[in-house]
Design a protein around this motif. Structure first.
Motif, PDB file in Angstrom:
ATOM      1  N   TRP B  32       1.044  -0.971   0.316  1.00 28.82           N
ATOM      2  CA  TRP B  32      -0.255   0.333   0.166  1.00 28.82           C
ATOM      3  C   TRP B  32       0.676   1.212   0.194  1.00 28.82           C
ATOM      4  O   TRP B  32       0.305   2.337  -0.103  1.00 28.82           O
ATOM      5  CB  TRP B  32      -1.007   0.050   1.186  1.00 28.82           C
ATOM      6  CG  TRP B  32      -0.408  -0.476   2.345  1.00 28.82           C
ATOM      7  CD1 TRP B  32       0.254  -1.311   3.204  1.00 28.82           C
ATOM      8  CD2 TRP B  32      -0.002   0.739   3.228  1.00 28.82           C
ATOM      9  NE1 TRP B  32       1.098  -1.233   4.127  1.00 28.82           N
ATOM     10  CE2 TRP B  32       0.710   0.005   4.670  1.00 28.82           C
ATOM     11  CE3 TRP B  32      -0.148   2.412   3.680  1.00 28.82           C
ATOM     12  CZ2 TRP B  32       2.025   0.911   5.843  1.00 28.82           C
ATOM     13  CZ3 TRP B  32       0.785   2.851   4.784  1.00 28.82           C
ATOM     14  CH2 TRP B  32       1.023   2.074   5.205  1.00 28.82           C
ATOM     15  N   ASN B  38      -2.584  -1.436  -7.022  1.00 25.78           N
ATOM     16  CA  ASN B  38      -3.835  -1.305  -6.735  1.00 25.78           C
ATOM     17  C   ASN B  38      -3.851  -1.985  -5.314  1.00 25.78           C
ATOM     18  O   ASN B  38      -2.729  -3.441  -4.658  1.00 25.78           O
ATOM     19  CB  ASN B  38      -4.233  -1.918  -7.390  1.00 25.78           C
ATOM     20  CG  ASN B  38      -4.579  -1.474  -8.747  1.00 25.78           C
ATOM     21  OD1 ASN B  38      -5.376  -0.491  -8.448  1.00 25.78           O
ATOM     22  ND2 ASN B  38      -4.708  -2.028 -10.032  1.00 25.78           N
ATOM     23  N   PRO B  40      -6.513  -4.250  -2.718  1.00 21.46           N
ATOM     24  CA  PRO B  40      -7.457  -5.212  -3.273  1.00 21.46           C
ATOM     25  C   PRO B  40      -8.709  -4.388  -3.157  1.00 21.46           C
ATOM     26  O   PRO B  40      -8.820  -3.526  -2.195  1.00 21.46           O
ATOM     27  CB  PRO B  40      -7.088  -6.239  -1.853  1.00 21.46           C
ATOM     28  CG  PRO B  40      -5.979  -6.465  -1.629  1.00 21.46           C
ATOM     29  CD  PRO B  40      -5.351  -4.837  -1.624  1.00 21.46           C
ATOM     30  N   HIS B  41      -9.741  -4.897  -3.671  1.00 21.10           N
ATOM     31  CA  HIS B  41     -11.476  -4.281  -3.937  1.00 21.10           C
ATOM     32  C   HIS B  41     -12.157  -4.508  -2.805  1.00 21.10           C
ATOM     33  O   HIS B  41     -12.105  -3.401  -2.533  1.00 21.10           O
ATOM     34  CB  HIS B  41     -11.841  -5.010  -4.479  1.00 21.10           C
ATOM     35  CG  HIS B  41     -13.501  -4.182  -5.491  1.00 21.10           C
ATOM     36  ND1 HIS B  41     -13.426  -3.255  -6.102  1.00 21.10           N
ATOM     37  CD2 HIS B  41     -14.125  -4.702  -4.822  1.00 21.10           C
ATOM     38  CE1 HIS B  41     -14.439  -2.699  -6.020  1.00 21.10           C
ATOM     39  NE2 HIS B  41     -15.250  -3.593  -5.261  1.00 21.10           N
ATOM     40  N   ARG B  42     -11.701  -5.749  -1.499  1.00 20.11           N
ATOM     41  CA  ARG B  42     -12.547  -4.957  -0.710  1.00 20.11           C
ATOM     42  C   ARG B  42     -12.086  -4.118   0.815  1.00 20.11           C
ATOM     43  O   ARG B  42     -12.707  -3.687   0.432  1.00 20.11           O
ATOM     44  CB  ARG B  42     -12.222  -7.200   0.169  1.00 20.11           C
ATOM     45  CG  ARG B  42     -13.643  -7.633  -0.293  1.00 20.11           C
ATOM     46  CD  ARG B  42     -13.035  -8.840   0.316  1.00 20.11           C
ATOM     47  NE  ARG B  42     -14.265  -9.567   0.604  1.00 20.11           N
ATOM     48  CZ  ARG B  42     -14.749 -10.901   1.658  1.00 20.11           C
ATOM     49  NH1 ARG B  42     -14.157 -11.226   1.616  1.00 20.11           N
ATOM     50  NH2 ARG B  42     -15.122 -11.136   1.733  1.00 20.11           N
ATOM     51  N   TYR B  44     -10.335  -1.471  -0.256  1.00 14.86           N
ATOM     52  CA  TYR B  44     -10.368  -0.471  -1.349  1.00 14.86           C
ATOM     53  C   TYR B  44     -12.197  -0.728   0.136  1.00 14.86           C
ATOM     54  O   TYR B  44     -12.459   0.819  -0.273  1.00 14.86           O
ATOM     55  CB  TYR B  44     -10.535  -0.663  -2.377  1.00 14.86           C
ATOM     56  CG  TYR B  44     -11.268   1.137  -2.554  1.00 14.86           C
ATOM     57  CD1 TYR B  44      -9.923   1.332  -3.127  1.00 14.86           C
ATOM     58  CD2 TYR B  44     -11.884   1.463  -2.993  1.00 14.86           C
ATOM     59  CE1 TYR B  44      -9.797   2.989  -3.572  1.00 14.86           C
ATOM     60  CE2 TYR B  44     -11.497   2.215  -3.778  1.00 14.86           C
ATOM     61  CZ  TYR B  44     -10.917   3.434  -4.072  1.00 14.86           C
ATOM     62  OH  TYR B  44     -10.726   4.607  -4.919  1.00 14.86           O
ATOM     63  N   ILE B  45     -13.136  -0.370  -0.114  1.00 17.69           N
ATOM     64  CA  ILE B  45     -14.597  -0.530  -0.766  1.00 17.69           C
ATOM     65  C   ILE B  45     -14.024  -0.489   1.644  1.00 17.69           C
ATOM     66  O   ILE B  45     -14.751   0.789   1.918  1.00 17.69           O
ATOM     67  CB  ILE B  45     -15.439  -1.953  -0.227  1.00 17.69           C
ATOM     68  CG1 ILE B  45     -14.807  -2.029  -1.584  1.00 17.69           C
ATOM     69  CG2 ILE B  45     -16.169  -1.549   0.343  1.00 17.69           C
ATOM     70  CD1 ILE B  45     -16.126  -0.653  -3.076  1.00 17.69           C
ATOM     71  N   SER B  48     -13.012   2.430   2.417  1.00 13.65           N
ATOM     72  CA  SER B  48     -14.367   4.420   2.081  1.00 13.65           C
ATOM     73  C   SER B  48     -15.294   3.816   2.729  1.00 13.65           C
ATOM     74  O   SER B  48     -15.641   5.591   3.622  1.00 13.65           O
ATOM     75  CB  SER B  48     -14.619   3.904   0.536  1.00 13.65           C
ATOM     76  OG  SER B  48     -13.749   3.605  -0.037  1.00 13.65           O
TER      77      SER B  48
END
Ligand SMILES: Nc1ncnc2c1ncn2[C@@H]1O[C@H](COP(=O)(O)OP(=O)(O)O)[C@@H](O)[C@H]1O
Ligand SMILES: [Mg+2]
Lengths: 267, 290
Positions: B32, B38, B40-42, B44-45, B48
């Protein structure tokens, strides 16, 4: 005079000066150039980059206006672009919002064909460039080689008197490029179109052509006009035959002189 | 020779991501911190969501604990309460509708006149030469500064609000559309000419379809500005609309209403943007994605 009647395309004492924005920023891109292209000829124009090859082709295609001289198609002078001189660019000239078949159909829309007739023509040319199964794809979804096949099919579908190609395989990788050369040669052998093909690649110029025109470095002029006497159909491995290699040596020598000159020219 | 050297270089080159594999058994731990890498999507969410939660928590802490005077910042419950009252007793829905109506009316007129003009300017240098100087100079005069002038000319009615939206959006719309149209690839035009198209044919069957996705993105962007212009217009002189409600609430010290009004505008802007964004992506699949 008689010979002029027979030529498919005659380039007669054409010069091109680009005039830049400033008063003294003129570029003589093409020096007095004359060339007769006979019907069914496959002519390649070989020259170092920046020597005016594209300029010459664009003048023939009507996309650039010559400063002096004339261009004749079947004995009649031509002004401006028209569908009788088909053009294939180096890359990215497909209409991205149209599918493969719609791209090929694009030029047919204004010559009075019915939808059914157009469909048939499109199908023929999709077969010719072996893109069956990709009719509904958008250009974005195709590889570079496939895109250029569509571009060739699109230009041919209009049945032009002469096909003008400006380094159409220049952006492709070596393997694809070789296959595309074979495909184009095969199309030419089948259709007997008249083709004017621009390249800076010596091997490509010999493999495709029945005449190689070598241009000098800027300002471009015709330096040599070399008939290629190799059999048809040409197998890909002709590129290692002694005759081919002789041509290659001869042309490499010619083009090297010009490239050196171009390189020495301080800019 | 050269090739040999190159292969050696490849072998010797250190791994692209430093400190990753094989080093102290700490894989991925610093990913990070890697620029533009990038995550991981999770994750990131999760990050947020946590930012919103954090904001909400700080707000709640400040207000429920009584640390902040409710006149400055009411509690979340109070704001929801204000909203309910606004809708049930003060006909807030009418204010919302009138605000939406003004934005859409002004913006639609701007689009109807501005698009063709922008397209012509981007296509024909003569048209560009004629309109460019005037339009680009007006563009930098803020629409809100014109409000007093418009009130003087046409009063404080609907026409004035619509005119402000029009002035605030029209000039940028024209210029940005012109640039978008002028940037259509030259090869596309040339290909069309050699396929037998006339000048007009090229405009219709190449320039328009090629630039439409970009133009829609411009419309989406500028519609966002229209929402802030309408509030300014309604704050200055209006007896209806979300802006006028905000101003009135300020006079009556109803902070909850002000905040609810601001949130409403935000939601409206977000919604209109989302609707346009989704429909643009649906409309031009050839332009976006595969
Ligand atoms: N539109 C233009 N305006 C000014 N100079 C140009 C223009 N197009 C090409 N040239 C110049 O003319 C010369 C020949 O260009 P071009 O015909 O594209 O060469 P080639 O295709 O052989 O690489 C180059 O020096 C180039 O910089
Ligand atoms: Mg070129």
């Amino acid at each position: 005079m008689k010979a002029m009647m027979n030529a498919k395309v005659e380039i007669d004492n054409v010069t091109k000066i680009y005039s830049g924005n400033k008063k003294n920023s003129q570029v003589l891109a093409l020096d007095t150039t004359s060339l007769k292209i006979m019907p069914n000829e496959f002519i390649t124009i070989l020259g170092p980059s920046g020597c005016g090859k594209s300029t010459l082709l664009r003048v023939v295609g009507g996309l650039e206006e010559q400063t002096t001289g004339h261009v004749y198609l079947d004995g009649e002078e031509v002004f401006g672009p028209s569908s009788n001189r088909g053009m294939v660019f180096q890359a990215y000239s497909l209409f991205p919002w149209l599918t493969v078949e719609e791209n090929i159909e694009f030029g047919l829309k204004n010559n009075g064909m019915t939808a059914a007739q157009r469909k048939e023509v499109v199908h023929t040319y999709i077969e010719l460039v072996r893109l069956n199964g990709f009719e509904k794809h958008y250009p974005k979804q195709l590889s570079g080689g496939m895109q250029q096949r569509v571009a060739i099919a699109r230009a041919l579908a209009n049945d032009p008197e002469i096909l003008l190609l400006d380094e159409p395989f220049g952006a492709l990788d070596n393997q694809t490029r070789t296959l595309m050369q074979e495909l184009l040669l095969e199309i030419w052998e089948k259709s007997n179109k008249t083709i004017l093909f621009i390249t800076h690649d010596v091997e490509e110029s010999i493999f495709l052509a029945n005449r190689v025109i070598v241009m000098t470095s800027r300002p471009g002029r015709i330096k040599a006009d070399i008939p290629i006497d190799l059999e048809h159909p040409r197998p890909y491995n002709i590129k290692v035959s002694p005759r081919f290699l002789e041509y290659k040596e001869q042309l490499t020598e010619l083009i090297r002189e010009e490239s050196l000159k171009a390189m020495m020219e301080v800019k | 020779m050269e090739k040999l050297v190159k292969t050696e270089e490849v072998v010797k080159r250190p791994p692209l991501i430093p400190l990753q594999n094989k080093r102290n058994g700490k894989p991925k731990s610093r990913k990070w911190l890697q620029p533009q890498e990038n995550i991981p999507h999770r994750l990131y969410i999760g990050i947020s969501i946590s930012s919103i939660v954090l904001l909400f928590a700080v707000w709640s802490l400040l207000t429920y604990s009584g640390m902040v005077d409710p006149l400055f910042l009411p509690t979340p419950t109070e704001i929801i309460h204000s909203g309910v009252i606004l809708f049930t007793e003060f006909g807030f829905i009418n204010d919302i509708s009138i605000t939406i109506y003004r934005v859409l009316a002004g913006f639609t007129i701007a689009v109807i006149i501005g698009l063709p003009l922008g397209i012509l300017m981007g296509t024909f240098k003569v048209v560009e030469a004629f309109f460019e100087p005037v339009i680009s100079s007006i563009r930098y005069m803020p629409a809100s500064a014109f409000i007093p002038l418009f009130i003087l000319w046409i009063g404080v009615g609907e026409l004035e609000k619509i005119t402000i939206i029009f002035v605030g959006t029209f000039f940028s719309l024209v210029l940005m559309t012109a640039v978008e149209v002028a940037n259509v690839r030259r090869e596309l035009l040339e290909a069309a000419y050699t396929l037998g198209r006339s000048n007009f044919g090229v405009l219709r069957s190449v320039i328009l379809p090629a630039s439409i996705p970009g133009i829609m993105e411009i419309i989406r962007l500028i519609l966002g500005w229209a929402w802030s212009y309408i509030i300014v217009a309604e704050l200055v002189a209006s007896s209806s609309g979300i802006g006028s409600l905000i101003l009135e609430s300020q006079r009556m010290l109803k902070t909850g209403n002000i905040i609810f009004g601001i949130l409403t505008i935000g939601v409206l802007g977000l919604l209109s943007d989302l609707i346009l964004k989704v429909s643009i992506r649906k409309m031009f699949p050839w332009h976006y994605g595969r």
